[in-house]
Design a protein around this motif. Sequence first.
Motif, PDB file in Angstrom:
ATOM      1  N   GLN A  37      12.069 -53.883  79.851  1.00  0.00           N
ATOM      2  CA  GLN A  37      12.987 -52.767  79.691  1.00  0.00           C
ATOM      3  C   GLN A  37      14.431 -53.245  79.558  1.00  0.00           C
ATOM      4  O   GLN A  37      15.243 -52.631  78.865  1.00  0.00           O
ATOM      5  N   LYS A  68      15.667 -53.954  76.137  1.00  0.00           N
ATOM      6  CA  LYS A  68      15.970 -52.798  75.311  1.00  0.00           C
ATOM      7  C   LYS A  68      17.334 -52.192  75.628  1.00  0.00           C
ATOM      8  O   LYS A  68      17.823 -51.355  74.879  1.00  0.00           O
ATOM      9  N   ASN A  82      22.124 -55.376  73.289  1.00  0.00           N
ATOM     10  CA  ASN A  82      22.055 -56.437  72.304  1.00  0.00           C
ATOM     11  C   ASN A  82      23.056 -57.516  72.701  1.00  0.00           C
ATOM     12  O   ASN A  82      24.015 -57.251  73.439  1.00  0.00           O
ATOM     13  N   ASP A 106      17.425 -55.509  69.241  1.00  0.00           N
ATOM     14  CA  ASP A 106      16.251 -54.635  69.127  1.00  0.00           C
ATOM     15  C   ASP A 106      15.079 -55.159  69.950  1.00  0.00           C
ATOM     16  O   ASP A 106      13.939 -55.241  69.484  1.00  0.00           O
ATOM     17  N   SER A 107      15.365 -55.568  71.183  1.00  0.00           N
ATOM     18  CA  SER A 107      14.364 -56.018  72.161  1.00  0.00           C
ATOM     19  C   SER A 107      13.735 -57.359  71.815  1.00  0.00           C
ATOM     20  O   SER A 107      12.726 -57.737  72.401  1.00  0.00           O
ATOM     21  N   VAL A 108      14.300 -58.093  70.868  1.00  0.00           N
ATOM     22  CA  VAL A 108      13.799 -59.423  70.519  1.00  0.00           C
ATOM     23  C   VAL A 108      14.849 -60.452  70.941  1.00  0.00           C
ATOM     24  O   VAL A 108      15.989 -60.415  70.480  1.00  0.00           O
ATOM     25  N   ASP A 112       9.481 -61.551  71.876  1.00  0.00           N
ATOM     26  CA  ASP A 112       9.478 -60.198  71.323  1.00  0.00           C
ATOM     27  C   ASP A 112       9.086 -59.229  72.437  1.00  0.00           C
ATOM     28  O   ASP A 112       7.925 -59.157  72.844  1.00  0.00           O
ATOM     29  N   ARG A 154       9.329 -55.924  72.274  1.00  0.00           N
ATOM     30  CA  ARG A 154       9.074 -54.571  71.784  1.00  0.00           C
ATOM     31  C   ARG A 154       7.737 -54.036  72.258  1.00  0.00           C
ATOM     32  O   ARG A 154       7.460 -52.844  72.105  1.00  0.00           O
ATOM     33  N   GLN A 155       6.918 -54.910  72.794  1.00  0.00           N
ATOM     34  CA  GLN A 155       5.648 -54.487  73.363  1.00  0.00           C
ATOM     35  C   GLN A 155       5.403 -55.286  74.635  1.00  0.00           C
ATOM     36  O   GLN A 155       6.009 -56.337  74.858  1.00  0.00           O
ATOM     37  N   ALA A 201       4.943 -59.311  76.411  1.00  0.00           N
ATOM     38  CA  ALA A 201       5.799 -59.809  75.340  1.00  0.00           C
ATOM     39  C   ALA A 201       5.118 -60.968  74.614  1.00  0.00           C
ATOM     40  O   ALA A 201       4.259 -61.668  75.166  1.00  0.00           O
TER      41      ALA A 201
END
Length: 650
Positions: free
Chosen positions: A376, A379, A382, A411-413, A435, A437-438, A441
Motif C-alpha cells: 500500500q 501506491k 511517486n 504507479d506502485s512500481v 511491481d 500493483r498486485q 509483489a
Amino acid sequence: MYWLGGVLLVAALLGLLLAFFPWDWLRGPLNRYVSGKTGRHFEITRHLDVKLGATTRILADGIEFANPSWAHDPYLVRAEGAEIQVRLMPLLARRIELPLIALRKPELGLQVEADGRRSWALGQDTSDPRNLPDIGAVVVDSGALHFLAPAQGADIRADFALQDAAAAPQQQQAAQQQAALPLTFKARGSWHKLPFEAEGRTGNVLELRRALAHPFPAQLRARTGGTVLRASGEVASLATLDGANANVELEGRSLADLYQVLGVVMPETPRYSARFHLAKDGDVWHARGIQAKLGNSDLGGELNFDRSQAVPLLTGDIRSKAVDFEDLAPLVGLAERPRSAAALPQVKGGGEPSQRVHTAAASPLKVLPTAALDVQRLKAMNADVRWQADSITHTRELPLDRARMHVVLRDSVLRLDPMELGLAGGRASGHLRIDGRQSPALAQLNLDLRAVELNKLFPHFKLNQASFGKLHGDIDLSGRGNSVAQMLAGASGNVDLLMGRGQMSNLMLEIVGLDGGEILKFMLKGDRNVQVRCAAAGFNVQHGLMTPRVLLLDTSDTVIRGEGSISLAQETINLTMNPQPKDRSILALRTPLHITGPFTAPKAGPDKGALATRVVAALALGAFNPLLALAATVETGPGRDADCSAALRE
C-alpha cells in the motif's frame, strides 16, 4: 436653503440615533436570525454593540455558536467576548467576508470528516467550499482548542495564552522574542492514531486570507510516536502555508515512521537525527541543506515533495560520505544493530522498533529477511531520487565499499536502475524492479558481477587470504513475494559465476582432498599457491531450488567437481564436492566432501561410507603387513585438466 438645513438636521438626528441606539434591543432578533440562517444555535449572551460602516464592527460581550449536530463538541466557538468585522457589500452577492475576528478567552471546537464536512463551514452543505466564510485574520488572547479529524486519526487539545510581559526575563533578546511571539501554546492528543504532544510560541494575529506584509513567526516542538520535530521560522500565509521559511530538526527511531506522520514513504532505517531548511513554493515543499545521521552513517543533499498531483512526488539528490554497513540492516528487514542503536540516543516515548523489523529477526534459523513489504505504501507516493555512498565501512560477510543507485517509484512500481555496488575490489551493477500493483509483489533482479577479487570476497577465510583471482558473473532472478525471503523462495532464473586464471592455497586443496601426505609436507615446509586454470558455477533456479549445471574448480593440482542443490525456500545447502588430485601421494583418504545444513550453520565433512571403506581396506591390509596398509592410502592421481572453455561456455 431650508430644505438643505432639514436634510442636515435629519442626518444629524439619524447619526445621534445610531450612535446611541440601544443595540441590545436587536440581540434577540439577531440571535434568531443567525440561528435560522445557519441551522445551528447562535447567541450573544450579554451585550451587543455595532459600529456601522462599509466594514461594520460587531462587538459582542459573551458569544456562543454551536457546531453542527454531527460534530463531537457542542460549540464551534464560545468566548467571553468577540469583535467581528463584516463587509456589507459582499452580502448582496451572498458572500460572507470577515476581515477580522477577535476573540477573548475563546473555546474552539473544530472537526473535519472524511467526506469533506467541516464544522466551521456555514450553510446546509458543510462540505461545499462556497459555504466557508472568507476570514482575513483571527486575533486571540488565551483559550483552548479541540481539533478532531477521525479519518486522519487526529484528536488534539491545545491551550494557549498571551505571555505576561511583567513576567518576562529582563534580557533584551528574550524581551524581543516575547514581543514577536507573544502567544504560547501546549497541545496533547493523537495524530494518525499515534500519541501526540506539542508546545511552542507564535504571534497572536493569525492572517488566514492573504500573504502577510509581515510573515507570521512561530516556534514549535512536537512529538508523535517515535518522531520529534523542532522548527523555528515564519510563514507568509497560514491558509496555504506559502512562504514557509523555517529551520527544522527531526529525530526518530526510523525514517519509515514519517509515512504515518507526514505521508512521505521512506525506507526502514536505524534511529536518526536530521536538520535542514524547509521552504514551500506553491504545492512544493523543499528540504535543502540536509545534514542527517542514521546510526553511524551520514546523509546530505536536497529533497522536494510535490503535492500538486493526485499522487505526491518526491525528488532529490542524496549523498553519503560514509555508510556503516550495520546501519543497512533495517533496510532489508533485519533488527537494528547494537552499534547503530548506540550511535544516537533513544527518542523518549519512541517505544520499540517497528513490528516489521522485530518480526524479521524472530527466527534464529533463518538468514533471509522476512520483513513484509507494505504494498500500500508503494501506491501512496511517486519518487525519483538519486543516492550515492562514497564509502561503506565495517563490512563483514559482504565486502561492499561504495554504492550508487537511482530510485524510481511510479504507479506502485519500484525500480533501482541503475544500481552499482563496489564489491570486493570489483563491481556489481544492474537493476532491481518490484511491481507492487498486485500482491504478492513481483520482483526481478539482474546483477552483473565484474572483477570481484577472490581473497577480498572471503576476507575471514584464513586459508584463502593468499589466494587471488577475479570472479565474474550474472544473476538473473524473478519471484513473487512480499519479503526478500518469499521472493527468493519462489525465484526462478539463473545464477552464473566464473573465474579465469588465478592462484589459491594448495594446503586448502589438500585438506579438501584428505591428502595427509601433502598436508604434512605443506605444514612442515609452508603453504604455497597453485595455479587456478578455471572455476565455474552455473545454477538453474526453479521455484527457489538451485541446481548446478556446472560446478567446477580446476587447478594445476586438483580438479573438483560438484553436484547437489541449494534450497532458497528452506535455506539449506546439500552439495557434494568430488576432488580428483592430479599428483600421486601417500596417506591420502580421498573421498567426496559433503556440504550440508542450513545457511546459518552449514557443515562440511567427508563421505563417511567411502571414507570407512578406505579405512577398513587399510586396516585389513595392515593385518597382513603394516606396509600394505599404506597401499590403501596411495593416491594415484586420476585427475585430468578440465575443458575450461567448454565449462565456461556452459
